[in-house]
Design an enzyme around this catalytic site. Structure first.
Site, short mmCIF file in Angstrom:
data_model
loop_
_atom_site.label_atom_id
_atom_site.label_comp_id
_atom_site.label_asym_id
_atom_site.label_seq_id
_atom_site.Cartn_x
_atom_site.Cartn_y
_atom_site.Cartn_z
N ASN A 10 -27.51 -13.66 -57.65
CA ASN A 10 -27.96 -13.14 -57.86
C ASN A 10 -29.84 -13.05 -57.30
OD1 ASN A 10 -28.47 -13.14 -60.82
ND2 ASN A 10 -28.15 -15.79 -60.09
N HIS A 47 -33.13 -12.82 -57.24
CA HIS A 47 -33.88 -11.96 -58.23
C HIS A 47 -35.00 -12.94 -58.66
CE1 HIS A 47 -30.07 -9.33 -59.12
NE2 HIS A 47 -30.51 -9.11 -60.59
N LYS A 92 -18.47 -8.05 -58.23
CA LYS A 92 -18.64 -9.08 -58.85
C LYS A 92 -17.76 -9.45 -59.88
CE LYS A 92 -22.13 -9.53 -62.70
NZ LYS A 92 -22.76 -9.77 -63.58
N HIS A 109 -35.98 -3.60 -64.07
CA HIS A 109 -35.61 -4.56 -63.44
C HIS A 109 -35.17 -4.19 -62.52
CE1 HIS A 109 -32.59 -8.54 -63.51
NE2 HIS A 109 -32.01 -7.17 -63.48
N HIS A 120 -37.53 -11.75 -60.64
CA HIS A 120 -37.92 -12.69 -62.79
C HIS A 120 -39.39 -12.56 -62.89
CE1 HIS A 120 -33.46 -13.32 -63.44
NE2 HIS A 120 -33.57 -11.82 -63.63
N GLU A 159 -28.93 -3.00 -57.60
CA GLU A 159 -27.77 -3.71 -57.77
C GLU A 159 -26.98 -3.22 -56.83
OE1 GLU A 159 -28.68 -6.66 -59.04
OE2 GLU A 159 -30.05 -6.28 -60.66
N ARG A 218 -21.43 -18.38 -58.56
CA ARG A 218 -21.57 -17.01 -59.28
C ARG A 218 -23.58 -17.00 -59.05
NH1 ARG A 218 -20.21 -14.69 -65.46
NH2 ARG A 218 -21.68 -13.02 -65.07
N ARG A 243 -18.94 -16.09 -86.12
CA ARG A 243 -18.68 -17.06 -85.22
C ARG A 243 -17.98 -16.05 -83.97
NH1 ARG A 243 -17.71 -21.09 -89.73
NH2 ARG A 243 -19.56 -22.25 -89.26
N GLU A 289 -20.75 -19.85 -64.53
CA GLU A 289 -21.78 -20.30 -63.08
C GLU A 289 -22.52 -21.46 -62.60
OE1 GLU A 289 -24.82 -17.44 -62.95
OE2 GLU A 289 -26.59 -18.84 -62.35
N LYS A 340 -22.50 -12.10 -69.62
CA LYS A 340 -24.05 -12.64 -69.59
C LYS A 340 -24.25 -11.69 -70.83
CE LYS A 340 -24.89 -14.94 -65.04
NZ LYS A 340 -26.18 -15.26 -64.05
P1 NAD Z 1 -32.26 -0.23 -70.57
O1 NAD Z 1 -30.71 -0.51 -71.06
O2 NAD Z 1 -33.44 -0.50 -70.87
O3 NAD Z 1 -31.73 1.03 -70.55
C1 NAD Z 1 -33.17 1.91 -69.00
C2 NAD Z 1 -33.49 2.74 -70.11
O4 NAD Z 1 -31.97 3.93 -69.61
C3 NAD Z 1 -33.65 3.00 -71.07
O5 NAD Z 1 -34.65 3.61 -72.37
C4 NAD Z 1 -32.47 3.70 -72.26
O6 NAD Z 1 -32.65 3.85 -73.63
C5 NAD Z 1 -32.13 4.82 -71.06
N1 NAD Z 1 -30.70 5.58 -71.35
C6 NAD Z 1 -29.71 4.51 -71.44
N2 NAD Z 1 -28.86 5.01 -70.53
C7 NAD Z 1 -28.97 6.86 -70.17
C8 NAD Z 1 -28.70 7.63 -70.21
N3 NAD Z 1 -27.13 8.02 -69.74
N4 NAD Z 1 -29.03 8.45 -70.49
C9 NAD Z 1 -30.30 8.75 -70.63
N5 NAD Z 1 -31.04 7.30 -70.91
C10 NAD Z 1 -30.94 6.61 -70.24
O7 NAD Z 1 -32.33 -0.87 -68.89
P2 NAD Z 1 -31.11 -1.28 -67.31
O8 NAD Z 1 -31.78 -1.64 -66.69
O9 NAD Z 1 -29.59 -0.53 -68.03
O10 NAD Z 1 -30.90 -2.71 -67.85
C11 NAD Z 1 -31.89 -3.76 -68.33
C12 NAD Z 1 -31.34 -5.01 -68.69
O11 NAD Z 1 -30.22 -5.08 -68.40
C13 NAD Z 1 -32.49 -5.96 -68.65
O12 NAD Z 1 -32.69 -6.48 -69.68
C14 NAD Z 1 -31.63 -6.47 -67.56
O13 NAD Z 1 -32.28 -8.44 -68.11
C15 NAD Z 1 -30.25 -6.73 -68.22
N6 NAD Z 1 -29.24 -7.13 -67.44
C16 NAD Z 1 -28.46 -7.95 -67.78
C17 NAD Z 1 -27.56 -8.21 -66.76
C18 NAD Z 1 -26.33 -9.52 -67.51
O14 NAD Z 1 -25.74 -9.90 -66.11
N7 NAD Z 1 -25.99 -9.19 -68.54
C19 NAD Z 1 -27.49 -8.55 -65.13
C20 NAD Z 1 -28.62 -7.10 -64.87
C21 NAD Z 1 -29.26 -7.37 -66.05
N1 GLY Z 2 -26.26 -10.39 -62.90
C1 GLY Z 2 -25.79 -11.34 -62.75
C2 GLY Z 2 -24.48 -12.42 -63.09
O1 GLY Z 2 -23.68 -11.51 -63.66
O2 GLY Z 2 -24.19 -13.85 -63.28
#
Ligand code: NAD
Ligand code: GLY
Length: 361
Positions: A243, A246, A225, A263, A250, A183, A239, A119, A235, A141
């Protein structure tokens, strides 16, 4: 060292930004933690796993290690359950702390796991991609994907701190830097004209990972942010401006199949589409549309969207979480540095898709 505070309902948490921060991660573990579990993937684990584990062992606590497969396609129930299997087999209790070492995929999944394991247990974000450092690790998020939609299963759950080491960006693929920069420039477009101009003047420094430029871009993005999250943690209103681009982005990601475009690349293209939609709907200047398009290309993101056909585009955009009662809600710009949330006419959407969604896929 740069410190940015994120104000949330029960106080605040710090974002610590520092070159070499990985070597001080032991300082961020609370005294009363019973044990620590590092959650990472095979790529990041191979690069930084041992170093982080050795640093955390200095706390004198048990340090466990969970290595997941790498990729957006593993951001699912099956992989999430592997985290729970590991935590339960390590017999972690409610005072354990999870450390999310990786990009947005690891951060989102670890946060979700922390929010429901027994939990809710504490977790720390250690983002290792630019996108994760400027966006996904901040604001709480968490999510996994469902075959019918991206990030559809998740929770709002804040970390106890975000620990950013800008040095780790040097091992990232150039494409990942471009995706993260989409971003970064987004924050200028929605909130801060001066920061946008600074980005325009520093594209090459950013692409070249100049230490001072990257640290400033990460800090300013986190500040912007944090300001929005502090105003609207869950949100219910403002907030949503985070996006910008996005809704289009998306749709591109799910239309092409997750992982084909990154992404951030899809968001970059979506910024151009959002700029066009803003020009058509609320008088955003055409010269500023051109600036957005030029910026998106300069940082190395695609500026032409795939041509799925109008019906498929609408179907894909209707899956967006921002939508309300079947209406697609968009984030638009009045001018660079000022965003608004609103519905637009079907004519406007059709016009923009005809103009921007002309690429092959
Ligand atoms: P990811 O986590 O897939 O990382 C991208 C690639 O880089 C992967 O292959 C990873 O293993 C590699 N990598 C990571 N750090 C590294 C480093 N220092 N050196 C070498 N390789 C490295 O992708 P991302 O772009 O970081 O994140 C995308 C995800 O984030 C999506 O799932 C998206 O939905 C999510 N997201 C969430 C939010 C949120 O607010 N929570 C906001 C934006 C995106
Ligand atoms: N990436 C959008 C948010 O965190 O609200």
């Amino acid at each position: 060292m740069n410190l940015v505070k994120v104000n949330i309902t029960n106080g605040f948490y710090p974002i610590n930004i520092e070159s070499g921060r990985l070597d001080y991660l032991d300082h961020s573990i609370p005294e009363d933690a019973t044990s620590i579990a590092i959650i990472t993937n095979s790529t990041v684990g191979g690069l930084y796993g041992k170093r982080v584990r050795d640093v955390l062992l200095r706390t004198g606590k048990n340090v466990f290690y969970v290595e997941l497969p790498d990729g957006e396609k593993y951001k699912d129930w099956i992989t999430l359950n592997k985290i729970f299997d590991s935590l339960l087999s390590f017999k972690l209790d409610r005072r354990a702390v999870l450390v999310a070492l990786g990009g947005g995929v690891i951060g989102d999944m670890t946060g979700f796991a922390a929010s429901v394991y027994m939990r809710g247990i504490r977790f720390i974000q250690v983002p290792t991609t630019l996108l994760a450092q400027v966006d996904s690790s901040v604001g709480g998020k968490t999510a996994i994907n469902h075959p019918m939609g991206k990030n559809m299963i998740g929770s709002f759950y804040q970390p106890i701190s975000v620990e950013i080491d800008t040095d780790v960006l040097t091992t990232l693929a150039p494409r990942e830097i471009s995706a993260g920069l989409a971003e970064v420039v987004k924050y200028g477009l929605i909130l801060d004209y001066d920061f946008w101009e600074w980005c325009e003047n520093n594209v090459n420094n950013l692409l070249g990972l100049d230490e001072i430029a990257i640290e400033y871009a990460v800090k300013r993005s986190c500040e912007l942010k944090s300001y929005i999250v502090g105003e609207d943690e869950k949100e219910s209103g403002i907030r949503a401006i985070l996006n910008l681009g996005h809704t289009f982005g998306h749709a591109i990601e799910s239309g092409l199949g997750y992982g084909k475009w990154l992404h951030g690349e899809a968001v970059g293209c979506g910024l151009v589409q959002a700029a066009e939609l803003s020009a058509y709907s609320i008088g955003f200047k055409e010269t500023d549309v051109a600036r957005v398009r030029y910026m998106v290309s300069s940082i190395g993101c695609p500026s032409k969207a795939p041509n799925f056909g109008l019906d498929r585009w609408l179907e894909l955009m209707l899956l967006d979480k921002k939508n309300d009662s079947g209406e697609i809600r968009f984030i638009l710009m009045k001018k660079i540095g000022e965003a608004v949330i609103q519905n637009v006419s079907n004519d406007a959407i059709e016009y923009v898709l005809n103009k921007t969604a002309t690429g092959l896929f």
